[in-house]
Design an enzyme around this catalytic site. Structure first.
Site, short mmCIF file in Angstrom:
data_model
loop_
_atom_site.label_atom_id
_atom_site.label_comp_id
_atom_site.label_asym_id
_atom_site.label_seq_id
_atom_site.Cartn_x
_atom_site.Cartn_y
_atom_site.Cartn_z
CB THR D 95 -0.98 0.08 1.31
OG1 THR D 95 -1.70 -1.11 1.24
CG2 THR D 95 -1.83 1.25 1.28
CE LYS D 171 -4.45 -1.79 0.92
NZ LYS D 171 -4.98 -2.84 1.83
CE LYS D 239 1.23 2.97 4.55
NZ LYS D 239 1.80 1.81 4.16
#
Lengths: 291, 291, 291, 291
Positions: D95, D171, D239
């Protein structure tokens, strides 16, 4: 003018004194009579009920804390509305909801009485110093009849519109601007502290930048974390932001800053700051930064 | 002092003229040379590269738009760092990220050069009028050596700390305070307009209340909806709020107001206001209120 | 049981039919009688007033749109409270404020009547299919007496607590969860569309991930932008979020997501989506992304 | 296929085992070799560097924690890009930011290599159980060549687009949806607790309503306040939200929910929850409600 004033608290008492100094006749009423009595020495008559205070006066001012207090003092048993003659005026100086302002407009109209909303900007010291900003709204001829009152209590008068509730909307907007400054300071101070920058230094720069007494005053409260005694209690600040959001709701005007302020004030309520100065909302930004 | 200045745009040019007026020797460089040339008439030498401009000077000032420009002009090919002698000083006046400030600190240290961050508060007119607020941070002796520069360009100097990046954090905090005022005005004006209250009337009351030239100036831009020409482009405002949020991220200090401002500025970008004055963010509150 | 039901609208009518199917005796009342009449064919008696409908029944259900409707039908002239005998029960299925729930608790107590709040989760189709989730709160013995009603109208019953208002708080919390999903979809879809990713593709992945019929149903409404006819009108959704925020206020529990949702719904109101399905709140995220 | 896999952590190891089970040849590399070695027993070769692992393979998968790790493993010294032959494929399952995805696209293109982004949805157990959702994006023929890999590791494949970064955007959007659910739960649980309603009861109702395993799983973590050991560390969640906000910034798509989530996660970081499960963000709502 032959006046009455209901609510001789921290704002009402100095306003009453200024009315007397300007030569108006004044009858006062306060729920706890002890707070009204010192004004006798200044020449005020003390009354036993809002209705009695209002009877025979050209105008009655209400200077009260919130919607509930105003509703009780004006529309309750022995309320001012029951005492005021047709043609007389109710000058409402409290920061109340636009909903109540519209209801009062109707109730007084039904009785042949006149109702301007006349909220004021300024803390108790400003009331004492006759430097309040006075924001009336209502029919122009009524506003004109009240000019001597406005001149006696403030330094400047701004007519908000012909509908009384507009003055309340404007007042809520102004309190929102102050709260916006408070929350801005709160977040900036928290970040600065975590960056090792003294809040007082940051405040010095902001004072040089904004050159505003309001920034200087509130900024100092936050920098010093001196929240007691409260100049303006946090729970009252929350009340005003809530009223602003309700008015924004009526108007279909989203105010995301007001929403953030409300959430921060609510968090402050939850940790027991209801009676502290509303600048203590800065504790929430500090806490959420782990300070 | 024998100085260089890189970046003679809307801020850099008046700063350069003030340095010359104060009797400093000055070599200037600008990427598009045409913008630098008028300064020759004021006594500046024109240089062909940042490195050349910096060579042999006691200090070089950079007055550039963003991180990328500073990185290029200082650390790129023929950058100022390549020209500066050991012991010389790079005075960075741009509003850059705290990350880049720390990187510049290291890069200059590695070369034996000195690096204070010295952001300034004020628009081009303030630069012209020598009324900038100057906010240096870095080792105290270096700050002292630069005092004649600060005195030549601003009206007041505030030392933010011993770490250069602290000055950048403080500057970002100040721009956040201004943006907070802008968004507060935006929301309040939208609500007032829907309440039938003129923005100019609301502004008059706010001016009486805050008594701040910053409120008066920005409030008027918003009330007049006069967003072109841009005094400070919205895209640069967004850049600064983004840098503030990144710094807040580093510091683990949540700033919900900054987040709201970022979202509103982003919405303004999305409808094409990137080059308008950042006060045009008020269009988003107006739109979301159906105005 | 010998029951009455007040409010035979989109939710009330199928609930009434299920009560009849389960063998209960039922008298119904609706303000506009035409909506009640079709139920006569299913065996319901039609009444002329809430008071008349309630008279002599073991329990009366109210299935109404908002606080005002409930207040009128229960406490107004000829309201259900005037008809109910001491010991009888008022089952309030509407999504109302916790404030009104507490007031109803007191009013019924004063009259010797019983009051559980029994909000339900589910759209009209779920009411028809007897798959509502039933969430009663109130004194345990009263809840037990009402079990046959709950079994007749829903698929599962969850007792929220001993205080009636707790069921309303839980119901508001559930609607907030749905609104949170809607706003999440709204923002994600807007970003995906700007990234050139089809909302339907994104929805397919989310369906594979969450495997929830609620996500599938609402996600599809948003992806298809099919907001009419409204399954649940945006103005009612706003009402519920507002009630959630009021309850959060009472409880001193900040809910920043709820605040964002409120602001987005308000922006949707401002551009005329009041009567559209509340999933049309996604138009605001789209608009603010310049779509 | 003849494959390599870099990063044999909690996600990478089970993915590697599934590739081996499906009959692919596999060379693995992990920075700390100890974590790679158990895979030798399953038939994997262990490599000394990403470049060595990649050399001669049809495709190399990277399954790493963040941008920095991917950049280092692919573009650093002895990185995979240096080992991959022209025509070979880098399948990036991490990711990562859309910015890095675009950079990798260019870097591989320059070397004649192929680059699809192929992030996956699912926790380590899902990787083990071969129930990941696989979301590739890139040129269609390359995606087709990789199908055997996707089939070996997941239960379903969704092609996000022809541009690799689109898969990363999708995503991030999905993780945002999960975070949105988490924050919704956090706020609702805090309010319910203050209303005297058990979080487990509220969760039961939400499970009946949403019928989603994701709600059941995360809802239970929050209701149980069981945040250790972390299934997904809060700092990684932050994050991802940060990356979502950066992508939203690029796309000029405001995401106020994402902003709120970021601020709440940041507050959680500030009180030391970085390594706890990201569902511990609920502690902030609880704290701000005075719990």
């Amino acid at each position: 003018m032959n006046l009455a004033l209901i609510g001789t608290g921290r704002m009402g008492a100095p306003i009453a004194r200024n009315l007397l100094r300007a030569g108006h006749q004044l009858t006062v009423y306060n729920r706890s009579r002890a707070k009204a009595e010192p004004l006798a020495a200044d020449g005020a008559l003390i009354s036993h009920s809002p209705a009695e205070a209002a009877r025979g006066r050209e105008a009655v001012l209400t200077v009260l804390a919130d919607d509930a207090a105003v509703e009780q003092a004006v529309l309750g048993d022995d309320g001012a509305a029951a005492g005021l003659e047709p043609g007389a005026i109710h000058i409402s100086c409290s920061t109340i909801s636009t909903v109540l302002a519209r209801r009062l407009t109707e109730e007084h109209l039904r009785r042949g009485q006149n109702y301007p909303s006349v909220p004021v900007f300024g803390r108790p010291q400003a009331a004492e110093a006759k430097t309040l900003l006075v924001v009336p709204a209502g029919p122009a001829p009524i506003i004109e009849r009240c000019r001597p009152v406005f001149d006696a209590i403030g330094r400047q008068t701004f007519v908000a519109g012909a509908e009384p509730w507009q003055a309340n909307a404007l007042k809520l907007g102004g309190n929102f601007m102050i709260a916006g400054m408070l929350e801005s300071f709160s977040e900036a101070f928290a970040a600065m502290r975590k960056a090792g920058i003294s809040p007082h230094l940051f405040l010095d720069v902001m004072n040089a930048l904004f050159a505003s007494p309001v920034y200087a005053g509130y900024g100092r409260l936050v920098a010093d974390e001196r929240f007691e005694p409260a100049g303006f209690a946090l729970k009252l600040g929350l009340k005003d932001i809530r009223l602003m959001l309700e008015t924004a709701h009526e108007l279909a005007a989203p105010m995301p800053f007001a929403s953030v302020i409300r959430d921060q004030l609510l968090a402050a309520m939850a940790i027991g700051l209801a009676e502290s100065d509303w600048s203590s909302v800065s504790r929430i930004s500090a806490r959420n930064a782990g300070l």
